[in-house]
Design an enzyme around this catalytic site. Structure first.
Site, mmCIF file in Angstrom:
data_model
loop_
_atom_site.group_PDB
_atom_site.id
_atom_site.type_symbol
_atom_site.label_atom_id
_atom_site.label_comp_id
_atom_site.label_asym_id
_atom_site.label_seq_id
_atom_site.Cartn_x
_atom_site.Cartn_y
_atom_site.Cartn_z
ATOM 1 C CG ASP A 159 -19.722 19.846 13.480
ATOM 2 O OD1 ASP A 159 -20.351 19.876 14.563
ATOM 3 O OD2 ASP A 159 -19.390 20.883 12.875
ATOM 4 C CG ASP A 219 -18.978 26.987 16.531
ATOM 5 O OD1 ASP A 219 -19.077 25.929 17.170
ATOM 6 O OD2 ASP A 219 -19.257 27.096 15.319
HETATM 7 C C1 GLA Z 1 -19.756 23.786 13.716
HETATM 8 C C2 GLA Z 1 -18.547 23.506 14.596
HETATM 9 C C3 GLA Z 1 -17.415 24.440 14.215
HETATM 10 C C4 GLA Z 1 -17.064 24.264 12.746
HETATM 11 C C5 GLA Z 1 -18.300 24.478 11.888
HETATM 12 C C6 GLA Z 1 -18.046 24.113 10.439
HETATM 13 O O1 GLA Z 1 -20.295 25.051 13.964
HETATM 14 O O2 GLA Z 1 -18.881 23.647 15.952
HETATM 15 O O3 GLA Z 1 -16.283 24.195 15.026
HETATM 16 O O4 GLA Z 1 -16.533 22.979 12.554
HETATM 17 O O5 GLA Z 1 -19.389 23.682 12.343
HETATM 18 O O6 GLA Z 1 -19.180 24.246 9.634
#
Ligand code: GLA
Length: 429
Positions: A159, A219
């Site tokens: 990430d 997301d």
């Molecule tokens: C970000 C990523 C998600 C997930 C969250 C976890 O938002 O884009 O896919 O992994 O972090 O905290």
């Protein structure tokens, strides 16, 4: 207008893809399960032991994946997302799993998952902290890559939280090198472009050389508005992102949320069809222990999975937007084409689109063979360039079909579909 779009489509298809990360992985879009959208950062194992982020969750998911035909359908990776580690590294600076929630540790979990013929994915972050506030990997790339390799991990989702954006490229490249240096095959899933887009257009040549797939956009949520926003973003950036997809590296529009709470069945079909057309990783985030049979059947639909995993490895494009329909097309091996027709009008009933409107229908000159896959499987037989076939689609649903040009099949059977309007229980085709 249609001709212009089609010509652009062909030009883009002919553009060469750049070199992929050469680790021998992700030659087809990755398939598996990832905990985030469904289970998020639920660490409360005292009150919610069945749904908290713990070794039990992944072991149960692995069990179901074997018993219920998921592994056989192609779903291979069981992936941990954020919130698995302890708040502190150990005395030697190694990441460690939360001891209460992962009493056996990640190595034992990896062994278990491997014993089921599956692979284990894990999550870390390029910056000082993960997005949920757990220890980040900044300053520890080689240490963490080695830890994951020692544990027998098969995939790393890396990430991009808590990192200066100007250092993203260097960080993602360094972690890629660190993974390579371990000598273990670890599929590398990045979020590099997602964190770079707010500042400038990412360098997709470098991204493809570094990562096996990469998130571009926000997301996914368990809602139709979220799925629509991902499709819209992808279509409006397709000339930039789609040419970089191919064996070894893929654009990642985020998890499949099929089997959860927020999508109607037609909308679930739309997500499945579009993720296949986009050559996206198929990482489900749902509860496989408790999933409705229709969602399961859709996720395991071998005809859709065959489109997703097609060996030509080209990402599809949105080729037409007309009258609240969106048409997406993906070129397949053996000169075939996969076509998804979405009805974007969220009022009224099924609406029909004449197949001749589809830009790629040109391959039906003089004839082609058409197989409908969604909303239900049906051989539509031989069609001609001027076929009067009308495909009707439910509101926010998708008709998915493949078209095989006549040079690619033996025209042994002639069926006349002129003026045909096919009906089933719920849909006019
Ligand atoms: C970000 C990523 C998600 C997930 C969250 C976890 O938002 O884009 O896919 O992994 O972090 O905290």
């Amino acid at each position: 207008m249609c001709t212009v779009v089609f010509v652009l489509f062909v030009i883009v298809l002919l553009s060469p893809v750049t070199e992929a990360l050469d680790n021998g992985l992700a030659l087809n879009p990755t398939m598996g399960w990832l905990h985030w959208e469904r289970f998020m950062c639920n660490t409360d194992c005292d009150t919610d032991p069945s749904n908290c982020i713990s070794e039990r969750l992944y072991m149960q998911m692995a069990d179901v994946m074997v018993k219920e035909g998921w592994r056989e359908a192609g779903y291979e990776y069981v992936c941990i997302d954020d919130c698995w580690p302890s708040q502190q590294r150990d005395a030697q600076g190694h990441l460690q799993a939360d001891p209460k929630r992962f009493p056996g540790g990640i190595k034992q979990l990896a062994d278990y998952v491997h014993s089921k013929g599956l692979k284990l994915g894990i999550y870390a972050d390029i910056g000082t902290h993960t997005c949920a506030g757990y220890p980040g990997s900044l300053g520890y790339y080689e240490t963490d890559a080695q830890t994951f390799a020692d544990w027998g991990v098969d995939l790393l989702k890396f990430d991009g939280c808590y990192m200066k954006w100007t250092l993203l490229e260097e960080g993602y490249v360094n972690m890629s090198k660190a993974l390579n240096k371990t000598g273990r095959s670890i599929l590398y899933s990045c979020e590099w472009p997602l964190y770079e887009w707010p500042f400038h257009q990412p360098n997709y040549t470098a991204i493809r050389e570094t990562c096996n797939h990469w998130r571009n956009f926000a997301d996914v949520y368990d809602s139709w508005s979220s799925i629509k926003s991902i499709m819209d973003w992808t279509a409006s950036h397709q000339s930039i992102i789609a040419p970089s997809a191919g064996p070894g590296g893929w654009n990642d529009p985020d998890m499949l949320v099929i089997g959860n709470f927020g999508l109607s069945h037609a909308q679930q079909e739309s997500q499945m069809a579009l993720w296949a057309i986009m050559a996206a990783p198929l990482l489900m985030s749902n509860d496989l222990r408790d999933i409705c049979p229709r969602s399961k059947e859709l996720l395991q639909n071998r005809h859709i999975i065959a489109i997703s995993q097609d060996p030509l490895g080209k990402q599809g494009y949105r080729t037409l937007k007309v009258n609240s329909f969106a048409v997406w097309e993906r070129p397949l091996s053996k000169s075939r084409l996969a076509v998804a027709v979405l009805n974007m009008q969220e009022i009224g009933g099924p609406r029909g689109l004449p197949v001749g409107t589809v830009p790629g229908w040109k391959i039906c000159d003089p004839q082609c063979n058409v197989t409908l896959i969604l909303p239900q499987y049906k051989e539509l037989g031989i069609q001609a360039l001027h076929s009067k076939l009308v495909i009707a689609v439910n509101p926010s649903g998708t008709a998915l079909f493949t078209v095989t040009p006549s040079s690619s099949f033996e025209a042994h059977q002639h069926m006349d579909w002129h003026d045909t309007y096919i009906t089933d229980k719920r849909t006019v085709l």
